[in-house]
Design an enzyme around this catalytic site. Structure first.
Site, short mmCIF file in Angstrom:
data_model
loop_
_atom_site.label_atom_id
_atom_site.label_comp_id
_atom_site.label_asym_id
_atom_site.label_seq_id
_atom_site.Cartn_x
_atom_site.Cartn_y
_atom_site.Cartn_z
CG HIS A 1 41.98 -3.36 41.41
ND1 HIS A 1 41.83 -2.06 41.36
CD2 HIS A 1 41.97 -3.99 40.09
CE1 HIS A 1 41.92 -1.50 40.03
NE2 HIS A 1 41.74 -2.72 39.31
CG HIS B 1 69.56 54.38 63.48
ND1 HIS B 1 68.78 54.39 62.63
CD2 HIS B 1 68.87 54.68 64.64
CE1 HIS B 1 67.59 54.69 63.01
NE2 HIS B 1 67.57 55.03 64.40
CB SER C 1 90.72 31.49 55.00
OG SER C 1 91.38 31.95 53.67
CE LYS D 1 88.99 36.13 56.77
NZ LYS D 1 87.67 35.78 56.83
CD GLU E 1 79.72 32.86 56.61
OE1 GLU E 1 80.51 33.80 56.83
OE2 GLU E 1 80.19 32.05 56.17
#
Length: 439
Positions: free
Chosen positions: A107, A165, A295, A301, A308
């Site tokens: 069961h 910066h 590309s 390229k 990424e």
């Protein structure tokens, strides 16, 4: 297919995401429950052995096709828990009776689930699955850290323009920069390792609300001990079972450490793709591995594809952290009913980060080469050496010198000699970029 599994397929036909198999496999480790119940004399030895054997097969992935339920189901995970129990019961019944005769089958509730409740079993499975997935993550993190240290050693004496910066700043070496990346990873790793001991504490033995109703007093501790031996992890029963079922702070803490890792990884990946930008109209300091055409229309390229992919993973992990925080905050009284969502996102983050770090190491960091000529051209043309003149000629005069050099488009040394007041010997003695980088 068992009745509860069939009902779940009908009532929770939501999306394409299935309950993670890591959770299914962890739920099947309740083979330990059958073994403990058999040892305590609560379950017939033959039935206990059959249940344990069936559960072991599920835990090993032999029956993955039998677990089709959506992750978007009841918030306790009951449907998936019973899906596992029903498959175990069916397999154990077949093993005992060959699928024939009128002998009572195993069961799924009375025997497979003996001494348990979804409310303590499911969070136990969540913790077990998280601990298992943390191992490859830590291995990937160790590999990435080693690769960063290798790059730091290779770049120890290579002086480059520092940047704050996004503007030119005083010199730094590649060794210092990559050593900083490794230190960021070390902080994240320490946070993960600090979080894991809380995840080793399991809710097993609490049954429905944390009181341990309908289970043997020794059940939880014995199951945790079996799991610890079998899975080689320091599992124990949580000190407070009410908290272990009503809240998931341990998993929130672990995912918070993953968020910290994602934040650091995102920064490192962005730095590397910026340093690799170009090759002629960008910074061009690093030559990134050309793993594939960059590309579909621009020949030659080279894109920072590994960076990424990693940054997308980091964004996903940060999103998961928000969802987990919301879900974990929504427990009411004795149960948090957002468990499947927490499990899904936590395990997804663990896997994504482990895979992305491994790929980033092998397909990017390991193959990075410093373009020494480009670095020398940039640092030689920069005005950053002016800071070394401040102790000798003062801030205002040094500022005027830097503005003159920039306006005239000339090297800093030429501007200093042209304006007068600084001899060539003094300039060469005072402005040493390597010494500025390593004072």
């Amino acid at each position: 297919m068992g009745a509860q599994t069939a009902r779940s397929l009908h009532f929770f036909a939501i999306g394409a995401q299935r309950m993670p198999l890591e959770i299914v496999h962890a739920l099947a480790q309740e083979r330990a429950a059958a073994e403990v119940n058999g040892g305590l004399g609560l379950l017939d030895p033959a039935r206990a052995a059959a249940i344990a054997a069936a559960a072991a097969g599920i835990a090993d992935g032999a029956f993955d096709g039998q677990f089709p339920l959506s992750v978007w189901q009841t918030g306790s995970g009951t449907q998936s828990h019973m899906n596992v129990n029903e498959v175990i019961a069916h397999l154990a019944s077949d093993a005992l009776h060959g699928g024939q005769g009128m002998v009572r089958p195993v069961h799924p509730n009375d025997e497979v689930n003996l001494g348990q409740s979804t409310n303590d079993v499911f969070p136990t499975a969540m913790h077990m699955a998280a601990v298992a997935r943390a191992r490859p993550l830590l291995a990937s993190l160790a590999g990435l850290r080693a690769a960063l240290r290798t790059q730091a050693a290779a770049g120890h004496g290579i002086v480059k323009v520092g940047r704050t910066h996004l503007q030119d700043a005083t010199p730094i070496t590649f060794g210092q920069e990559f050593g900083g990346y490794d230190a960021q990873m070390a902080l994240a790793e320490a946070a993960i390792r600090r979080a894991l001991p809380d995840v080793h504490a399991l809710a097993i033995g609490g049954t429905a609300v944390g009181t341990g109703l309908n289970t043997h007093p020794a059940f939880g501790a014995q199951v945790a001990a079996v799991l610890a031996r079998r899975l080689d992890a320091p599992f124990v029963v949580a000190d407070n079972l009410f908290a272990a079922m009503a809240g998931h702070e341990a998993l929130v803490g672990l995912h918070g450490a993953l968020r910290t890792l994602a934040v650091a990884l995102n920064k490192i990946a962005c730095d590397i793709r910026l340093m690799g930008s170009g090759p002629r109209a960008g910074l061009g300091e690093l030559l990134l591995p050309a793993n594939e055409p960059g590309s579909s229309m621009m020949p030659g390229k080279v894109n920072p594809t590994q960076a990424e992919a990693l940054t997308m993973v980091c964004a996903q992990v940060m999103g998961h952290d928000v969802a987990i925080g919301i879900a974990a905050s929504q427990g009411q009284f004795e149960l948090n009913a957002y468990k499947p969502l927490i499990a899904l996102n936590l395990l997804d983050s663990l896997r994504l980060l482990a895979d992305a770090m491994a790929g980033f190491q092998v397909h990017c960091i390991d193959g990075i080469v410093v373009d020494a000529g480009r670095v020398q051209a940039l640092v030689g043309n920069a005005l950053v050496g002016v800071t070394a003149l401040v102790p000798h000629i003062g801030y205002d005069r040094a500022s005027h010198l830097a503005r003159h050099a920039q306006a005239q488009g000339m090297p800093l040394r030429q501007a200093a000699l042209e304006l007068g007041g600084i001899s060539a010997a003094d300039y060469d003695a005072w402005v040493d970029l390597r010494r500025m980088a390593m004072p």
